[in-house]
Design a protein around this motif. Structure first.
Motif, mmCIF file in Angstrom:
data_model
loop_
_atom_site.group_PDB
_atom_site.id
_atom_site.type_symbol
_atom_site.label_atom_id
_atom_site.label_comp_id
_atom_site.label_asym_id
_atom_site.label_seq_id
_atom_site.Cartn_x
_atom_site.Cartn_y
_atom_site.Cartn_z
ATOM 1 N N ASP A 91 0.871 -1.170 0.000
ATOM 2 C CA ASP A 91 0.000 0.000 0.000
ATOM 3 C C ASP A 91 0.900 1.209 0.000
ATOM 4 O OD1 ASP A 91 -2.253 -1.565 0.085
ATOM 5 O OD2 ASP A 91 -2.685 -1.197 2.201
ATOM 6 N N MET A 92 0.710 2.075 -0.975
ATOM 7 C CA MET A 92 1.572 3.238 -1.120
ATOM 8 C C MET A 92 0.734 4.459 -1.455
ATOM 9 S SD MET A 92 3.187 2.676 -4.924
ATOM 10 C CE MET A 92 3.783 4.345 -4.958
ATOM 11 N N THR A 93 1.336 5.605 -1.309
ATOM 12 C CA THR A 93 0.658 6.835 -1.663
ATOM 13 C C THR A 93 1.577 7.666 -2.537
ATOM 14 O OG1 THR A 93 -0.722 8.598 -0.761
ATOM 15 C CG2 THR A 93 1.390 8.207 0.350
ATOM 16 N N LEU A 94 1.150 8.849 -2.837
ATOM 17 C CA LEU A 94 1.929 9.792 -3.636
ATOM 18 C C LEU A 94 2.061 11.083 -2.847
ATOM 19 C CD1 LEU A 94 -0.017 9.215 -6.961
ATOM 20 C CD2 LEU A 94 2.199 8.227 -6.356
ATOM 21 N N THR A 95 3.024 11.906 -3.225
ATOM 22 C CA THR A 95 3.174 13.189 -2.536
ATOM 23 C C THR A 95 1.976 14.085 -2.779
ATOM 24 O OG1 THR A 95 4.465 14.034 -4.393
ATOM 25 C CG2 THR A 95 5.700 13.137 -2.516
ATOM 26 N N ALA A 96 1.295 13.869 -3.905
ATOM 27 C CA ALA A 96 0.082 14.632 -4.221
ATOM 28 C C ALA A 96 -0.802 13.766 -5.113
ATOM 29 C CB ALA A 96 0.437 15.929 -4.944
ATOM 30 N N PRO A 97 -2.110 13.807 -4.907
ATOM 31 C CA PRO A 97 -2.999 12.984 -5.733
ATOM 32 C C PRO A 97 -2.866 13.261 -7.230
ATOM 33 C CG PRO A 97 -4.201 13.854 -3.865
ATOM 34 C CD PRO A 97 -2.851 14.522 -3.861
ATOM 35 N N GLY A 98 -2.514 14.463 -7.608
ATOM 36 C CA GLY A 98 -2.370 14.819 -9.014
ATOM 37 C C GLY A 98 -0.972 14.570 -9.557
ATOM 38 N N CYS A 99 -0.186 13.757 -8.894
ATOM 39 C CA CYS A 99 1.189 13.464 -9.321
ATOM 40 C C CYS A 99 1.185 12.971 -10.773
ATOM 41 C CB CYS A 99 1.770 12.395 -8.403
ATOM 42 S SG CYS A 99 3.447 11.892 -8.818
ATOM 43 N N PRO A 100 2.068 13.537 -11.611
ATOM 44 C CA PRO A 100 2.061 13.166 -13.028
ATOM 45 C C PRO A 100 2.404 11.697 -13.303
ATOM 46 C CG PRO A 100 3.677 14.908 -12.587
ATOM 47 C CD PRO A 100 3.014 14.603 -11.310
ATOM 48 N N VAL A 101 3.046 11.008 -12.348
ATOM 49 C CA VAL A 101 3.390 9.602 -12.575
ATOM 50 C C VAL A 101 2.486 8.660 -11.776
ATOM 51 C CG1 VAL A 101 5.783 10.044 -13.231
ATOM 52 C CG2 VAL A 101 5.206 9.679 -10.820
#
Length: 129
Positions: free
Chosen positions: A72-82
């Motif tokens: 389970d992982m996340t991103l620094t921002a939901p709109g992350c380009p990758v």
């Protein structure tokens, strides 16, 4: 024979309370954990020069007895380009670990990521002290 005969037996109670044994020994699990962390440290957010493990983007790693791994992982921002690619990068890195049968990375956004989740190593690399 009564309805509660099995549940009331001492053998049933002892078996119920006994911890389940894993197919992996503690030594195997420790080695696999180290190898998984090293694999996760090979994946970088392309916009930040720190790996995703030190950034605190990995929330949970679960390994079953068959050595299937779920991250389970996340991103620094939901709109992350990758956002569409990074879970695949994680799966590829984890699948390279010796002994892993399969890998699945799930994107989660709860709790939301913030800089407090970063390791001291990551903060130092980004001059955030």
């Amino acid at each position: 024979m009564t309805e509660n005969t099995i549940q009331d037996s001492d053998a049933f109670q002892a078996a119920w309370d006994e911890p389940q044994k894993s197919a992996l020994s503690q030594g195997e699990l420790d080695k696999l954990t180290e190898d998984l962390i090293e694999a996760l440290k090979t994946v970088y957010d392309p916009e930040i020069p720190v790996d995703i493990y030190e950034l605190g983007l990995i929330y949970r790693v679960d390994v079953n007895d068959d050595r299937d791994v779920v991250v389970d992982m996340t991103l620094t921002a939901p709109g992350c380009p990758v956002a569409g690619e990074m879970p695949g990068w994680v799966e590829t890195a984890v699948e390279k670990v010796e002994g892993v049968r399969s890998a699945k990375a799930n994107l989660v956004f709860d709790p939301p990521w913030d800089a407090s989740k970063m390791s001291d190593e990551a903060k130092l690399a980004l001059n955030m002290f």
